[in-house]
Design a protein around this motif. Structure first.
Motif, short mmCIF file in Angstrom:
data_model
loop_
_atom_site.label_atom_id
_atom_site.label_comp_id
_atom_site.label_asym_id
_atom_site.label_seq_id
_atom_site.Cartn_x
_atom_site.Cartn_y
_atom_site.Cartn_z
N HIS A 146 -10.84 13.87 -2.76
CA HIS A 146 -10.20 15.17 -2.99
C HIS A 146 -11.11 16.33 -2.61
N LYS A 147 -12.40 16.04 -2.37
CA LYS A 147 -13.35 17.08 -1.97
C LYS A 147 -13.50 17.20 -0.45
N VAL A 148 -12.76 16.38 0.29
CA VAL A 148 -12.85 16.42 1.75
C VAL A 148 -12.04 17.60 2.28
N MET A 179 0.85 -1.20 0.00
CA MET A 179 0.00 0.00 0.00
C MET A 179 0.89 1.25 0.00
N THR A 180 0.60 2.18 -0.90
CA THR A 180 1.38 3.40 -0.99
C THR A 180 1.00 4.36 0.14
N PRO A 181 1.83 5.36 0.43
CA PRO A 181 1.46 6.36 1.44
C PRO A 181 0.13 7.04 1.12
N GLN A 182 -0.12 7.32 -0.16
CA GLN A 182 -1.38 7.95 -0.55
C GLN A 182 -2.56 7.02 -0.26
N GLN A 183 -2.42 5.76 -0.60
CA GLN A 183 -3.48 4.79 -0.35
C GLN A 183 -3.74 4.63 1.15
N LYS A 184 -2.66 4.61 1.95
CA LYS A 184 -2.81 4.51 3.40
C LYS A 184 -3.56 5.70 3.95
N ARG A 185 -3.18 6.88 3.49
CA ARG A 185 -3.87 8.09 3.95
C ARG A 185 -5.33 8.06 3.58
N ASN A 186 -5.65 7.64 2.34
CA ASN A 186 -7.03 7.59 1.90
C ASN A 186 -7.85 6.58 2.70
N GLU A 187 -7.25 5.44 3.02
CA GLU A 187 -7.94 4.44 3.84
C GLU A 187 -8.30 5.02 5.20
N LEU A 188 -7.34 5.71 5.82
CA LEU A 188 -7.58 6.29 7.14
C LEU A 188 -8.63 7.38 7.09
N LEU A 189 -8.53 8.25 6.07
CA LEU A 189 -9.49 9.34 5.93
C LEU A 189 -10.88 8.80 5.67
N ALA A 190 -11.01 7.84 4.77
CA ALA A 190 -12.32 7.27 4.46
C ALA A 190 -12.93 6.60 5.68
N SER A 191 -12.11 5.88 6.44
CA SER A 191 -12.61 5.20 7.64
C SER A 191 -13.15 6.21 8.65
N LYS A 192 -12.40 7.29 8.85
CA LYS A 192 -12.84 8.34 9.78
C LYS A 192 -14.12 8.99 9.29
N LEU A 193 -14.18 9.30 8.01
CA LEU A 193 -15.34 9.99 7.46
C LEU A 193 -16.58 9.11 7.49
N HIS A 232 -30.04 9.22 2.99
CA HIS A 232 -28.90 9.64 2.18
C HIS A 232 -27.77 8.62 2.30
N VAL A 233 -27.18 8.29 1.16
CA VAL A 233 -26.07 7.34 1.09
C VAL A 233 -24.87 8.09 0.49
N VAL A 234 -23.70 7.89 1.08
CA VAL A 234 -22.48 8.50 0.54
C VAL A 234 -21.51 7.39 0.13
N ILE A 235 -21.13 7.39 -1.14
CA ILE A 235 -20.10 6.47 -1.63
C ILE A 235 -18.83 7.28 -1.84
N LEU A 236 -17.85 7.07 -1.00
CA LEU A 236 -16.56 7.74 -1.11
C LEU A 236 -15.67 6.96 -2.06
N THR A 237 -14.75 7.67 -2.71
CA THR A 237 -13.85 7.00 -3.65
C THR A 237 -12.50 7.70 -3.72
N ASP A 238 -11.48 6.91 -4.08
CA ASP A 238 -10.15 7.47 -4.34
C ASP A 238 -10.13 8.31 -5.61
N LEU A 239 -11.05 8.03 -6.53
CA LEU A 239 -11.03 8.66 -7.82
C LEU A 239 -11.34 10.16 -7.72
N ALA A 240 -10.59 10.96 -8.42
CA ALA A 240 -10.80 12.41 -8.40
C ALA A 240 -11.88 12.77 -9.42
N LEU A 241 -13.12 12.51 -9.05
CA LEU A 241 -14.25 12.71 -9.95
C LEU A 241 -14.82 14.11 -9.82
N GLY A 242 -15.32 14.64 -10.92
CA GLY A 242 -15.99 15.93 -10.87
C GLY A 242 -15.06 17.05 -10.48
N TYR A 243 -15.67 18.11 -9.91
CA TYR A 243 -14.92 19.31 -9.59
C TYR A 243 -15.01 19.65 -8.09
#
Length: 211
Positions: A138-140, A1-15, A200-211
């Motif tokens: 990326h919108k967090v 797991m890369t540092p970016q992936q690790k950070r995203n996992e932690l952020l998503a879990s918290k959110l 309301h359902v929120v699906i978080l993703t690593d992908l930088a979608l939209g703006y």
């Protein structure tokens, strides 16, 4: 797991924990295919579904996938007249599912959106049986103030350019807190809690979608 992936996992879990505390249902997906499957898992066959101007769902091809599946799809992009488009706007309030994204979301789970006409934030607030958000990490933002700033200073100027409208932010890429006749920042919406619970359902993703 890369540092970016690790950070995203932690952020998503918290959110996700913070969203669930606010009565949302929340998931974390890594790929477009996972997002599309998660959306379909949430929507029974035959359900009616529509969406607003979200680029996030378009970026992953979700509308096309739903049209090829067993759903009743109301797509305003297929309207041939202004009257047809307005009719789809109104039908959104009767839909089983409404798809959307967020201009920004705070780390503690408040979703921020800005609208020009208000149709999207109206449907998010009331009408459709359930609302499903697809939101890139990326919108967090750290807090609600930072989320509002992102919505106004990042998302809105980009959308003004996308719509090619005559606003100050289209000219220089920054928010002027304007009252332009074509302003797209007319309705500012803060979604603090999902009501009724799990609407309301929120699906978080690593992908930088939209703006």
């Amino acid at each position: 797991m890369t540092p970016q992936q690790k950070r995203n996992e932690l952020l998503a879990s918290k959110l996700i924990k913070n969203l669930e505390r606010r009565n949302f249902e929340a998931y974390y997906c890594h790929t477009a295919e996972e997002i599309i499957q998660q959306v379909k898992d949430l929507m029974p066959a035959g359900s009616s579904v529509t969406w607003g101007g979200s680029m996030s769902i378009r970026d992953i091809g979700l509308p096309q996938s739903l049209k090829a599946s067993d759903y009743q799809v109301w797509d305003r992009d297929e309207a041939t007249t202004a009257e047809e488009k307005l009719a789809i706007y109104h039908k959104a309030f009767q839909a089983d599912f409404y798809l959307a994204s967020a201009n920004a979301i705070s780390e503690d789970g408040v979703i921020v959106n800005i609208d020009g006409t208000g149709n999207r934030v109206a449907a998010i607030t009331w009408g459709p049986r359930r609302v499903i958000f697809v939101v890139g990490l990326h919108k967090v933002c750290q807090d609600v103030g930072a989320a509002l700033q992102r919505a106004r200073s990042t998302a809105s100027p980009i959308n003004s350019a996308r719509f090619d409208i005559d606003t100050p932010c289209h000219k220089d890429g920054r928010c002027h807190n304007c009252n332009s006749p074509q302003c797209i920042c007319n309705y500012i919406h803060f979604l603090r809690n999902s009501y009724p619970s799990k609407r309301h359902v929120v699906i978080l993703t690593d992908l930088a979608l939209g703006y």
